[in-house]
Motif scaffolding. Structure first.
Motif, PDB file in Angstrom:
ATOM      1  N   GLN A 424       0.824  -1.205   0.000  1.00  0.00           N
ATOM      2  CA  GLN A 424       0.000   0.000   0.000  1.00  0.00           C
ATOM      3  C   GLN A 424       0.862   1.262   0.000  1.00  0.00           C
ATOM      4  OE1 GLN A 424      -3.234  -0.027  -0.383  1.00  0.00           O
ATOM      5  NE2 GLN A 424      -3.463   2.198  -0.307  1.00  0.00           N
ATOM      6  N   LEU A 427       2.238   1.722  -3.508  1.00  0.00           N
ATOM      7  CA  LEU A 427       1.179   2.190  -4.415  1.00  0.00           C
ATOM      8  C   LEU A 427       0.912   3.677  -4.225  1.00  0.00           C
ATOM      9  CD1 LEU A 427      -1.314  -0.803  -4.113  1.00  0.00           C
ATOM     10  CD2 LEU A 427      -0.111  -0.120  -6.196  1.00  0.00           C
ATOM     11  N   GLU A 428       0.751   4.085  -2.979  1.00  0.00           N
ATOM     12  CA  GLU A 428       0.402   5.480  -2.722  1.00  0.00           C
ATOM     13  C   GLU A 428       1.556   6.426  -3.016  1.00  0.00           C
ATOM     14  OE1 GLU A 428      -1.653   6.604   0.772  1.00  0.00           O
ATOM     15  OE2 GLU A 428      -2.830   4.757   0.892  1.00  0.00           O
ATOM     16  N   ASP A 625       0.784  -2.795 -10.865  1.00  0.00           N
ATOM     17  CA  ASP A 625      -0.615  -2.463 -10.576  1.00  0.00           C
ATOM     18  C   ASP A 625      -0.986  -1.094 -11.139  1.00  0.00           C
ATOM     19  OD1 ASP A 625      -0.987  -4.850  -9.313  1.00  0.00           O
ATOM     20  OD2 ASP A 625      -1.031  -4.043  -7.273  1.00  0.00           O
ATOM     21  N   VAL A 626      -0.055  -0.146 -11.073  1.00  0.00           N
ATOM     22  CA  VAL A 626      -0.323   1.192 -11.596  1.00  0.00           C
ATOM     23  C   VAL A 626      -0.312   1.182 -13.123  1.00  0.00           C
ATOM     24  CG1 VAL A 626       0.598   3.534 -11.784  1.00  0.00           C
ATOM     25  CG2 VAL A 626       0.485   2.418  -9.553  1.00  0.00           C
ATOM     26  N   LYS A 630      -4.732  -1.502 -12.292  1.00  0.00           N
ATOM     27  CA  LYS A 630      -5.303  -2.080 -11.080  1.00  0.00           C
ATOM     28  C   LYS A 630      -5.370  -1.053  -9.964  1.00  0.00           C
ATOM     29  CE  LYS A 630      -4.850  -6.159  -8.098  1.00  0.00           C
ATOM     30  NZ  LYS A 630      -4.039  -7.380  -7.820  1.00  0.00           N
ATOM     31  N   TYR A 631      -4.490  -0.051 -10.029  1.00  0.00           N
ATOM     32  CA  TYR A 631      -4.465   1.013  -9.028  1.00  0.00           C
ATOM     33  C   TYR A 631      -4.285   2.339  -9.745  1.00  0.00           C
ATOM     34  CZ  TYR A 631      -3.257   3.720  -4.879  1.00  0.00           C
ATOM     35  OH  TYR A 631      -3.241   4.661  -3.880  1.00  0.00           O
ATOM     36  N   ASN A 632      -5.057   3.330  -9.337  1.00  0.00           N
ATOM     37  CA  ASN A 632      -4.992   4.670  -9.917  1.00  0.00           C
ATOM     38  C   ASN A 632      -4.015   5.505  -9.102  1.00  0.00           C
ATOM     39  OD1 ASN A 632      -5.402   7.152 -11.092  1.00  0.00           O
ATOM     40  ND2 ASN A 632      -7.612   7.197 -10.762  1.00  0.00           N
ATOM     41  N   ASN A 868     -10.184  10.053  -1.269  1.00  0.00           N
ATOM     42  CA  ASN A 868     -10.578   9.174  -2.364  1.00  0.00           C
ATOM     43  C   ASN A 868     -11.998   9.534  -2.786  1.00  0.00           C
ATOM     44  OD1 ASN A 868     -12.062   6.407  -3.215  1.00  0.00           O
ATOM     45  ND2 ASN A 868      -9.919   6.375  -3.849  1.00  0.00           N
TER      46      ASN A 868
END
Length: 923
Positions: A424, A427-428, A625-626, A630-632, A868
């Motif tokens: 996480q 991703l962030e 994922d980005v 899969k992840y924005n 979000n």
């Protein structure tokens, strides 16, 4: 910190605070027929526990009692590392004979101890200390926790420069709670983190260790890290560790960008920029320890700076922890700064200034054993330092719970839950810098063959202060897993940044090795040609380039460099990028680095650029994922990207006079602080500065017609109040707060908030609370920019009512909201997801003092929140600024709020904001 003392989990012998293990004098020793432990138990049985062993007593009482019992030699031993004298290991894993063997292994990073054996060894050292020394004073085992507990197997999160790009303090609390738990599980009880350096020059190799260029962002992230490491309470529990805020201070703005160089700034700049994060760490975070910095300020090395360590840290802020040197920082006073002729002088200067622990081999503070008896250093100075070191040990509960559960340690590191937080965080932290034509996210259905090219793709890049984690994913592996069964993945290295990282030498290990090695030009050309061939076979290219741990790191010696005089892509990466883009294939650039890179060519020609930083052990999964939707991504830059190294300094919160560009350039960065794109779009709107005195009932009121009318009436009115033979200037702020009037009256007699206000057809009536809560009323008419009426006040004599005062005022162009120098300020605005995908946006709130006697930055971050939002969703955000958020160091170096006009700026980047003004008055 110099690596001489960063010895890691297998190197516990060197990670000791003062053991107090000096041989006791015969008079002080227990009877020969008894061990110290048995003698202690016998005494306790006869007279009860000594006070320092009584967990029910206050910390101060316990410290005082222990110090009364200590010899001078035992006290000095607390101020420097001591080699352990023996082991007591009930498990039979280690014996005292193993000490020399373990000491010899301390630099063997390739063969570390397991977490369980590390815990056993620390327990064995601690047990000897508790049971075989006269007073049984426990040791503190040290470690690093820059982005995870720096020990074999532990969870490695993204580097701090990446974690700051999450703009998510709550996530950092989770990450550093894990770092603290994993450290504590194996017996480490103090870590050298957080790094609160303000990175103002990205040539500096330690930029990767920082939270970026902004004091407020560094402060928020640093506090989150301390909360995670130390826990929520002052007394530090067994699953937490003592934090050490470093490097105090100015380390991140060295002259020329080279490590440990002088920091040539004024006291004002030190207070404005470099001290806020440390002050918050002390006053709000209650950090347990502070590490002095290698650099000098105003010609005085920080390790002997009385003003910094004594006046500011102790007297002004009330710091109650202990100050440690940096590794070999005391030796540098002699060998590099030349402010001391020898180690004895260095020890005396540092101790007098406020350094209380010698974090090295102890050679400098070991001179105290001779200097105190000679009268060169007072016993009082020794006592002060010893008190603070012991305070940390009692705060940690080491006297009451000195050992760890060795069986639990075997399963405490890198658990699936910990990996999920690391993912996480990665991703962030991803920052989307460019996405021309919405190339991203990529679709496997459209791009059936994907070429992954670049020197940073094949291996996981953890960044500095790392150890081998139990689990890691490279970007190449992450993409292969993501596309398994969906698309074909090709790979070519393209070129090498250095030859130091390979299958035998992982990136984290190369960080420690001296020097760096570059491949031959012929080899590079062959690799580039092969990569071009690979790219031509693909439908899309993912180009993974940037830096590695051999060139982006702490420069701690002339043999171990890490600072750069250029921020361009190192080696032949620029040639590789040009050749790949020339194929005409769609190219997505993924940057792996620990500091900004000047990527002007890529910014012009590459259709998509993703900043991944050094993303930690789960970085490969996060990047995949980005890239594939899969992840924005929603991360924002925590540091500005310059066009060239000549643009430096390029931090966003510069002074107003820093506006003249160079010939052929401008002063704007390539990518500014706070910048970051998304696969969706956002809009900021309806910004308003809210009167701080409004009530919820007022905010809830009335109809649309009244609101429209009130919008015309609202504003700042200035005029005179006439009562009897007096005429006083006054002002009245009227604010339309969702259909109700609110505001306040200001005059030389003070300020009164409107408690209740009504308006209809040009007439108004307000109720106020006067001095002592006495009721007052204001009634009259308003129209054509004029306000007039009467003020009714209570009379001290009920039989003789006070005559009403008359007033008249004209509407001015001043802001509708005026606050006093001691008043809060509330702002509201809307954030709307105007795109078709759910996504994260960071709402950034900046302050600008428009007119000030002491020059102020063009904007300064004061609040932020990562939110979000679903497609079409609007979120109303409210922030309250306190007086200290508006305060500045004035002409007399006092931290005060200066009256005058201000501006609030709100947006998703420091250069893309909407604005509203307000006024601060002197009251």
């Amino acid at each position: 910190m110099r690596r001489l003392t960063a010895l890691g989990p297998a190197l516990v012998l060197a990670l000791l605070a003062g053991t107090g293990a000096k041989t006791p004098s015969p008079a002080a020793a227990p009877a020969p027929s008894q061990t110290p432990a048995k003698a202690g138990r016998a005494a306790a049985g006869q007279a009860g526990l000594p006070d320092y062993r009584n967990a029910r007593l206050p910390l101060e009482d316990r410290v005082a009692d222990l110090m009364r019992r200590m010899t001078l030699q035992e006290k000095i031993a607390q101020l420097l590392p001591q080699r352990p004298q023996g082991l007591i290991d009930p498990t039979g894993t280690f014996t005292t004979r193993d000490l020399n063997r373990l000491q010899a292994r301390q630099y063997d990073y390739r063969h570390p101890l397991s977490p369980r054996k590390s815990a056993i060894l620390r327990n064995a050292i601690e047990r000897y200390q508790m049971e075989r020394t006269r007073l049984g004073i426990p040791v503190i085992f040290y470690g690093e926790a820059l982005h995870g507990s720096m020990q074999y197997g532990a969870t490695m999160f993204p580097m701090p420069i990446a974690l700051a790009s999450t703009w998510d303090p709550a996530l950092l609390v989770k990450a550093y709670t894990i770092a603290g738990q994993e450290a504590a599980a194996t017996g480490i009880k103090q870590v050298f983190a957080p790094d609160l350096d303000l990175a103002r020059d990205p040539r500096w190799g330690r930029t990767e260790e920082s939270f970026g260029e902004d004091p407020y962002l560094v402060t928020r992230m640093g506090l989150a890290e301390i909360r995670g490491l130390q826990g929520r309470h002052y007394l530090i529990g067994r699953e937490h560790v003592l934090a050490t805020a470093k490097h105090f201070t100015g380390h991140g703005d060295p002259e020329g960008g080279t490590n440990t160089s002088p920091v040539n700034v004024s006291e004002r700049v030190v207070r404005e920029d470099f001290l806020p994060a440390f002050r918050a760490a002390v006053e709000q975070g209650h950090v347990g320890s502070i590490m002095a910095s290698y650099n000098e300020i105003n010609g005085i090395p920080d390790h002997i700076n009385h003003w910094l360590l004594a006046r500011v840290l102790r007297q002004e802020w009330g710091f109650d922890g202990y100050v440690t040197s940096d590794g070999n920082g005391l030796q540098m006073l002699v060998e590099r700064h030349h402010v001391a002729a020898n180690y004895a002088d260095a020890a005396r200067l540092a101790l007098e200034a406020g350094v209380e622990f010698d974090l090295s081999n102890g050679d400098v503070f070991r001179t105290l054993y001779q200097q105190v008896p000679e009268g060169r250093i007072s016993v009082a100075q020794i006592n002060r330092a010893v008190h603070d070191v012991l305070w940390a040990k009692f705060r940690l509960g080491l006297f009451d719970h000195p050992y760890v559960n060795v069986n639990a340690a075997a399963h405490a590191l890198n658990t699936p839950a910990h990996r999920q937080v690391a993912l996480q965080a990665a991703l962030e932290s991803m920052v989307l810098l460019k996405n021309q034509g919405a190339l991203l996210p990529l679709s496997p259905r459209r791009y059936r063959t994907v070429a992954v090219i670049g020197p940073d793709a094949q291996y996981a890049h953890l960044g500095g202060y790392s150890r081998q984690p139990f689990h890691e994913v490279s970007i190449l592996d992450g993409i292969r897993r993501q596309l398994a069964g969906k698309a074909k993945v090709l790979f070519s290295e393209g070129c090498q940044i250095t030859t130091d990282i390979n299958a035998q030498t992982p990136s984290w290990l190369a960080w420690y090795n001296n020097g760096y090695h570059v491949p031959s030009e012929a080899a590079q050309q062959r690799e580039i040609a092969a990569a071009v061939g690979t790219a031509r076979q693909a439908d899309v290219v993912i180009l993974v380039i940037g830096e590695n741990e051999s060139i982006d790191r702490e420069a701690w010696s002339l043999q171990h460099l890490g600072d750069r005089d250029s921020l361009r892509l190192f080696g032949d990466q620029g040639k590789l990028a040009s050749a790949i883009l020339a194929t005409g294939k769609p190219v997505v650039v993924v940057l792996v680095n620990g500091r900004p890179i000047t990527i002007n060519y890529l910014a012009r020609h590459a259709p998509a650029i993703l900043e991944a930083w050094f993303p930690g052990q789960e970085g490969g999964t996060a990047v995949a994922d980005v890239l594939f939707g899969k992840y924005n991504p929603g991360g924002k830059l925590s540091i500005s990207f310059p066009h060239t190294v000549g643009d430096l300094p390029d931090f966003y919160n510069h002074k107003p006079s820093a506006v003249i560009p160079w010939i052929g350039t401008n002063r704007k960065p390539l990518y500014p602080f706070g910048y970051g794109l998304s696969y969706t779009t956002f809009r900021f709107s309806h910004l308003r500065v809210v009167n701080p005195y409004e009530t919820s009932a007022q905010r809830a009121a009335a109809a649309e017609k009244v609101r429209r009318d009130l919008q015309r009436v609202s504003g700042h009115y200035a005029g005179r109040l006439r009562m009897r033979n007096m005429s006083l200037p006054f002002s009245l702020d009227l604010v339309n707060t969702q259909g109700a009037l609110s505001g306040q009256i200001n005059s030389a007699m003070g300020s009164l908030a409107i408690q209740e206000g009504t308006y209809r057809d040009g007439r108004f009536a307000f109720k106020l609370n006067g001095p002592g809560g006495a009721p007052m009323s204001l009634t009259g008419t308003v129209g054509n920019g004029m306000l007039q009426g009467t003020l009714t006040m209570p009379s001290p004599n009920p039989r003789r009512p006070a005559p009403p005062a008359r007033f008249s005022a004209r509407k001015s162009s001043a802001p509708a909201v005026t606050i006093g120098t001691a008043g809060p300020l509330r702002i509201q605005f809307d954030v709307t997801n105007t795109g078709a995908r759910p996504g994260d946006e960071v709402a950034e709130v900046y302050l600008h003092n428009l007119v000030s006697v002491v020059t102020q930055p063009v904007e300064e971050l004061r609040r932020f929140e990562r939110v979000n939002l679903q497609p079409g969703e609007t979120r109303r955000l409210t922030f309250t600024l306190q007086p200290q958020d508006l305060a500045q160091w004035n002409l007399h170096m006092r931290f005060k709020v200066e009256p005058g006009p201000y501006q609030i700026l709100v947006g998703g980047s420091s250069d893309r904001t909407i604005a509203a003004r307000f006024q601060v008055t002197r009251r």
